[in-house]
Design a protein around this motif. Sequence first.
Motif, PDB file in Angstrom:
ATOM      1  N   HIS A  31     -18.012  15.831  28.202  1.00 10.74           N
ATOM      2  CA  HIS A  31     -18.075  15.189  29.526  1.00 10.74           C
ATOM      3  C   HIS A  31     -16.876  15.555  30.393  1.00 10.74           C
ATOM      4  N   ILE A  32     -16.510  16.816  30.357  1.00 14.34           N
ATOM      5  CA  ILE A  32     -15.417  17.330  31.201  1.00 14.34           C
ATOM      6  C   ILE A  32     -16.003  17.775  32.532  1.00 14.34           C
ATOM      7  N   ASN A  33     -15.411  17.320  33.609  1.00 11.87           N
ATOM      8  CA  ASN A  33     -15.838  17.737  34.940  1.00 11.87           C
ATOM      9  C   ASN A  33     -15.328  19.165  35.149  1.00 11.87           C
ATOM     10  N   ILE A  34     -16.254  20.117  35.171  1.00 16.43           N
ATOM     11  CA  ILE A  34     -15.904  21.533  35.252  1.00 16.43           C
ATOM     12  C   ILE A  34     -15.128  21.845  36.532  1.00 16.43           C
ATOM     13  N   SER A  35     -15.559  21.290  37.638  1.00 18.64           N
ATOM     14  CA  SER A  35     -14.876  21.555  38.914  1.00 18.64           C
ATOM     15  C   SER A  35     -13.436  21.064  38.889  1.00 18.64           C
ATOM     16  N   GLN A  36     -13.238  19.842  38.395  1.00 18.55           N
ATOM     17  CA  GLN A  36     -11.881  19.299  38.329  1.00 18.55           C
ATOM     18  C   GLN A  36     -11.011  20.094  37.364  1.00 18.55           C
ATOM     19  N   ALA A  37     -11.590  20.464  36.212  1.00 11.71           N
ATOM     20  CA  ALA A  37     -10.837  21.233  35.226  1.00 11.71           C
ATOM     21  C   ALA A  37     -10.473  22.610  35.779  1.00 11.71           C
ATOM     22  N   ALA A  38     -11.413  23.245  36.474  1.00 12.43           N
ATOM     23  CA  ALA A  38     -11.150  24.564  37.057  1.00 12.43           C
ATOM     24  C   ALA A  38     -10.069  24.464  38.132  1.00 12.43           C
ATOM     25  N   GLU A  39     -10.174  23.438  38.966  1.00 15.49           N
ATOM     26  CA  GLU A  39      -9.183  23.242  40.028  1.00 15.49           C
ATOM     27  C   GLU A  39      -7.788  23.018  39.431  1.00 15.49           C
ATOM     28  N   ALA A  40      -7.713  22.202  38.388  1.00 19.96           N
ATOM     29  CA  ALA A  40      -6.429  21.942  37.732  1.00 19.96           C
ATOM     30  C   ALA A  40      -5.877  23.220  37.097  1.00 19.96           C
ATOM     31  N   GLY A  41      -6.760  24.002  36.487  1.00 15.45           N
ATOM     32  CA  GLY A  41      -6.329  25.251  35.870  1.00 15.45           C
ATOM     33  C   GLY A  41      -5.829  26.261  36.889  1.00 15.45           C
ATOM     34  N   VAL A  42      -6.509  26.373  38.008  1.00 15.36           N
ATOM     35  CA  VAL A  42      -6.078  27.297  39.065  1.00 15.36           C
ATOM     36  C   VAL A  42      -4.760  26.820  39.665  1.00 15.36           C
ATOM     37  N   ALA A  43      -4.616  25.509  39.873  1.00 11.12           N
ATOM     38  CA  ALA A  43      -3.360  24.972  40.409  1.00 11.12           C
ATOM     39  C   ALA A  43      -2.206  25.276  39.464  1.00 11.12           C
ATOM     40  N   LEU A  44      -2.432  25.134  38.156  1.00 10.24           N
ATOM     41  CA  LEU A  44      -1.400  25.431  37.171  1.00 10.24           C
ATOM     42  C   LEU A  44      -1.055  26.921  37.178  1.00 10.24           C
ATOM     43  N   ALA A  45      -2.062  27.782  37.273  1.00  7.21           N
ATOM     44  CA  ALA A  45      -1.827  29.221  37.322  1.00  7.21           C
ATOM     45  C   ALA A  45      -1.016  29.601  38.566  1.00  7.21           C
ATOM     46  N   LYS A  47       1.096  27.604  40.193  1.00  9.03           N
ATOM     47  CA  LYS A  47       2.455  27.098  39.984  1.00  9.03           C
ATOM     48  C   LYS A  47       3.254  28.045  39.085  1.00  9.03           C
ATOM     49  N   ARG A  48       2.642  28.497  38.001  1.00  9.46           N
ATOM     50  CA  ARG A  48       3.324  29.418  37.082  1.00  9.46           C
ATOM     51  C   ARG A  48       3.653  30.740  37.764  1.00  9.46           C
ATOM     52  N   LYS A  49       2.716  31.265  38.543  1.00 13.15           N
ATOM     53  CA  LYS A  49       2.938  32.541  39.227  1.00 13.15           C
ATOM     54  C   LYS A  49       4.029  32.403  40.281  1.00 13.15           C
ATOM     55  N   ARG A  50       4.017  31.292  41.027  1.00 17.88           N
ATOM     56  CA  ARG A  50       5.082  31.068  42.026  1.00 17.88           C
ATOM     57  C   ARG A  50       6.442  30.988  41.349  1.00 17.88           C
ATOM     58  N   THR A  51       6.502  30.317  40.201  1.00 15.25           N
ATOM     59  CA  THR A  51       7.755  30.221  39.451  1.00 15.25           C
ATOM     60  C   THR A  51       8.213  31.601  39.006  1.00 15.25           C
ATOM     61  N   GLU A  52       7.284  32.370  38.463  1.00 14.86           N
ATOM     62  CA  GLU A  52       7.597  33.736  38.022  1.00 14.86           C
ATOM     63  C   GLU A  52       8.128  34.581  39.179  1.00 14.86           C
ATOM     64  N   LEU A  53       7.464  34.522  40.321  1.00 13.51           N
ATOM     65  CA  LEU A  53       7.895  35.297  41.485  1.00 13.51           C
ATOM     66  C   LEU A  53       9.253  34.829  42.000  1.00 13.51           C
TER      67      LEU A  53
END
Length: 82
Positions: A31-45, A47-53
């Motif tokens: 019962h995982i909301n795919i849209s919310q999980a995808a949005e959270a995953g993209v937001a995390l990606a 954040k990580r990329k901005r930190t790396e840059l």
Amino acid sequence: MPSLSSSQSAPKRATNVTLTESLLSEAKALHINISQAAEAGVALAIKRKRTELWLKENKEAIDSSNAFVEEHGLPLAKYRMF
């Protein structure tokens, strides 16, 4: 720089995402909301990329500061209470 936080009032836009069948089935079974999980995953990606840059862009200054502290110690170390 725009905020990564999801807001209920933030406009949403539909998009297609391709997932493996097994991943999608397990997410649905849990019962995982795919849209919310995808949005959270993209937001995390993002954040990580901005930190790396940021680290890459500021590497010279960080290395310089670290070298100074290594050679001279912390500038106000004698005033530290710990």
